[in-house]
Design a protein around this motif. Structure first.
Motif, PDB file in Angstrom:
ATOM      1  N   ALA A 184       2.180  -1.612   2.121  1.00  0.00           N
ATOM      2  CA  ALA A 184       0.742  -1.336   2.083  1.00  0.00           C
ATOM      3  C   ALA A 184      -0.012  -2.491   1.417  1.00  0.00           C
ATOM      4  O   ALA A 184      -1.102  -2.868   1.856  1.00  0.00           O
ATOM      5  N   GLU A 202       7.392   1.270   0.650  1.00  0.00           N
ATOM      6  CA  GLU A 202       6.187   1.650   1.399  1.00  0.00           C
ATOM      7  C   GLU A 202       4.938   1.081   0.738  1.00  0.00           C
ATOM      8  O   GLU A 202       4.007   0.664   1.414  1.00  0.00           O
ATOM      9  N   ARG A 203       4.949   1.093  -0.607  1.00  0.00           N
ATOM     10  CA  ARG A 203       3.811   0.535  -1.325  1.00  0.00           C
ATOM     11  C   ARG A 203       3.725  -0.964  -1.056  1.00  0.00           C
ATOM     12  O   ARG A 203       2.643  -1.482  -0.795  1.00  0.00           O
ATOM     13  N   LYS A 225       1.569   5.587  -2.154  1.00  0.00           N
ATOM     14  CA  LYS A 225       3.001   5.407  -1.883  1.00  0.00           C
ATOM     15  C   LYS A 225       3.691   4.667  -3.035  1.00  0.00           C
ATOM     16  O   LYS A 225       3.022   4.110  -3.905  1.00  0.00           O
ATOM     17  N   THR A 235      -5.868   1.530   4.556  1.00  0.00           N
ATOM     18  CA  THR A 235      -4.634   0.818   4.177  1.00  0.00           C
ATOM     19  C   THR A 235      -4.482   0.779   2.662  1.00  0.00           C
ATOM     20  O   THR A 235      -3.395   0.999   2.132  1.00  0.00           O
ATOM     21  N   LYS A 279      -2.992   3.692   0.776  1.00  0.00           N
ATOM     22  CA  LYS A 279      -1.531   3.809   0.796  1.00  0.00           C
ATOM     23  C   LYS A 279      -0.917   3.080  -0.404  1.00  0.00           C
ATOM     24  O   LYS A 279       0.163   3.431  -0.870  1.00  0.00           O
TER      25      LYS A 279
END
Lengths: 234, 225
Positions: free
Chosen positions: B126, B122-123, B118, B111, B114
């Motif tokens: 994460a 999306e970040r 990203k 996880t 990411k």
């Protein structure tokens, strides 16, 4: 013999789960009496959620009231706690590291993709089959000689010698004949994967696996139903 | 001590948390070893031969025999050199330690990667997901100096990935994934780790490490363009 209450062993699992089956194989190999609690995965018991709050999954082994999760770790726990009977892991640290490596490899790199082969069709299934065959080739080429170093790579499996990696392999592809019949294709071709083929047959010949395997017709039925359900959901 | 000459060689990489954790274990046990820095962009024949399955570091070579996968290596080290045990003695505690080690590697690490890999929404997702996982670790640390209890253990060694990689990445990424207000126990634990000589000795030096992380992130950005 173990005392009744203090040393009670309870396994929370499901009939269909290969992970539950791994633990049952280990318990049976060691002749450890246990109570099996069938969990409904759509309606998990409070006990299960309490015992495995992180993942909320089966299997969970409860021994002396304390819960252990993750099938591979449960088997190591069984190995370390009940010292009599078949050794589920080799004594020698190097051989033990090989069993751990390959058990982990099969779990991480083969389990999900074999599941995909069963659950999908068309292009998605083709991709999955290619990957399964690739990974099984690695087991064939690199794994067998390390797992069966005592017999020069020749798979020999008995009730007494069965180890963690045999157990994991069993729950992956023991029903390969049923897979082939339901899917209409060979996953374990004895021509291209002679060692893996031999290994699976040796596993299937052991008493403990025979005892825990339902009749062939039932295995076919379960697999067919599972595949149909998965296909209709997608 | 050893009756015959013990040859221990580690194929590793200075900035890898998986390689460093093996060094921590060997150092804790006082096992002399030869470190061989590997170029993972140009893999050596020895590496490819020793780990044909994954072709990755770390690989431990003990008297020429290779062991791969950092968690398998740690258990091998504990099984082979019995002093200063890394895993607890009690089978139940061992099962719990293995569970948490796997949790760090298969959940937190995946996880957290990411967060680095990203951007944008999306970040953020994460970061949230990583925090949710770390909250479980936070709970584990209440009333304890280390994840292993009173002293450094298996889970601490594995979780250095969080203390010295994830948390260092924060500086480079510019996102406080593990803020002290949310994770006071984790921050306290990191301080405890830094008080342990073996840890101080075995983690990558901070400045070089940050430079390395920055450079890697730049190259990742270039790749995604």
């Amino acid at each position: 013999m173990e005392e009744e209450t203090g040393n009670k062993v309870i396994l929370h699992g499901t009939f269909m789960s290969p992970y539950s089956k791994r633990v049952e194989l280990a318990l049976k190999l060691k002749s450890i009496p246990y109570l099996f609690v069938q969990e409904d995965l759509h309606n998990k018991s409070q006990t299960l959620l309490q015992y495995n709050p992180v993942h909320k999954k089966v299997p969970v082994l409860v021994h002396k009231g304390k819960p252990i999760s993750e099938s591979l770790f449960i088997i190591e726990y069984i190995h370390e706690t009940w010292r009599n009977g078949p050794q589920l892991l080799p004594q020698d640290p190097y051989k033990r590291s090989k069993v751990r490596f390959w058990a982990s490899y099969i779990q991480l790199h083969l389990f999900d993709v074999v599941m995909k082969v069963v659950k999908t069709e068309g292009e998605e299934q083709e991709k999955a089959i290619t990957e399964v065959k690739e990974k099984l080739s690695i087991v064939e080429k690199e794994g067998l000689k390390e797992i069966f170093s005592d017999t020069d790579g020749e798979p020999t499996v008995t009730n007494e010698s069965m180890s963690l990696v045999d157990i994991v392999m069993c729950t992956l592809l023991s029903p390969y004949k049923a897979h082939e019949e339901v899917l209409g294709m060979k996953i374990v071709d004895p021509e291209t994967l002679p060692g893996v083929y031999c290994w699976l047959n040796a596993i299937n010949e052991t008493d403990v696996v025979k005892d825990l395997t339902p009749p062939y017709e039932q295995v076919l039925e379960i697999l067919r139903t599972f595949r149909q359900m998965s296909l209709s959901r997608s | 001590m050893a009756e015959r000459s013990e040859e221990v060689k580690l194929l590793g990489m200075w900035a890898s948390p998986f390689s460093r954790r093996v060094e921590i274990a060997l150092t804790l046990k006082g096992v002399p070893y030869e470190f061989s820095e590997q170029d993972i962009t140009n893999k050596s024949p020895l590496l490819l031969q020793s780990n044909p399955v994954h072709k990755m570091i770390p690989v431990l070579l003990h008297n020429g025999k290779p062991i791969s996968e950092s968690l398998v290596i740690l258990e091998y080290i504990d099984d082979t050199w019995k002093n200063n045990p890394i895993l607890p003695q009690d089978p139940y505690d061992r099962a719990i330690a293995r569970f948490w080690a796997r949790f760090v590697d298969e959940q937190v690490y995946v996880t957290a990667m990411k967060v680095v890999g990203k951007v944008g929404v999306e970040r953020d997702a994460a970061v949230e997901a990583t925090r949710d996982l770390l909250k479980l670790m936070e709970k584990e640390l209440v009333g304890k100096d280390f994840l292993g209890g009173e002293s450094l253990g298996f889970v601490d060694i594995v979780a250095t990935l969080v203390a010295f990689w994830l948390m260092r990445t924060e500086e480079v990424v510019g996102v406080k994934v593990v803020p002290v207000e949310m994770f006071p126990e984790i921050h306290r634990w990191v301080k405890n780790l830094l008080d342990v000589d073996v840890i101080k000795k075995c983690i990558p030096p901070e400045d070089e490490h940050l430079d390395y992380i920055r450079a890697r992130m730049e190259s990742l950005k270039l790749k995604s363009v």
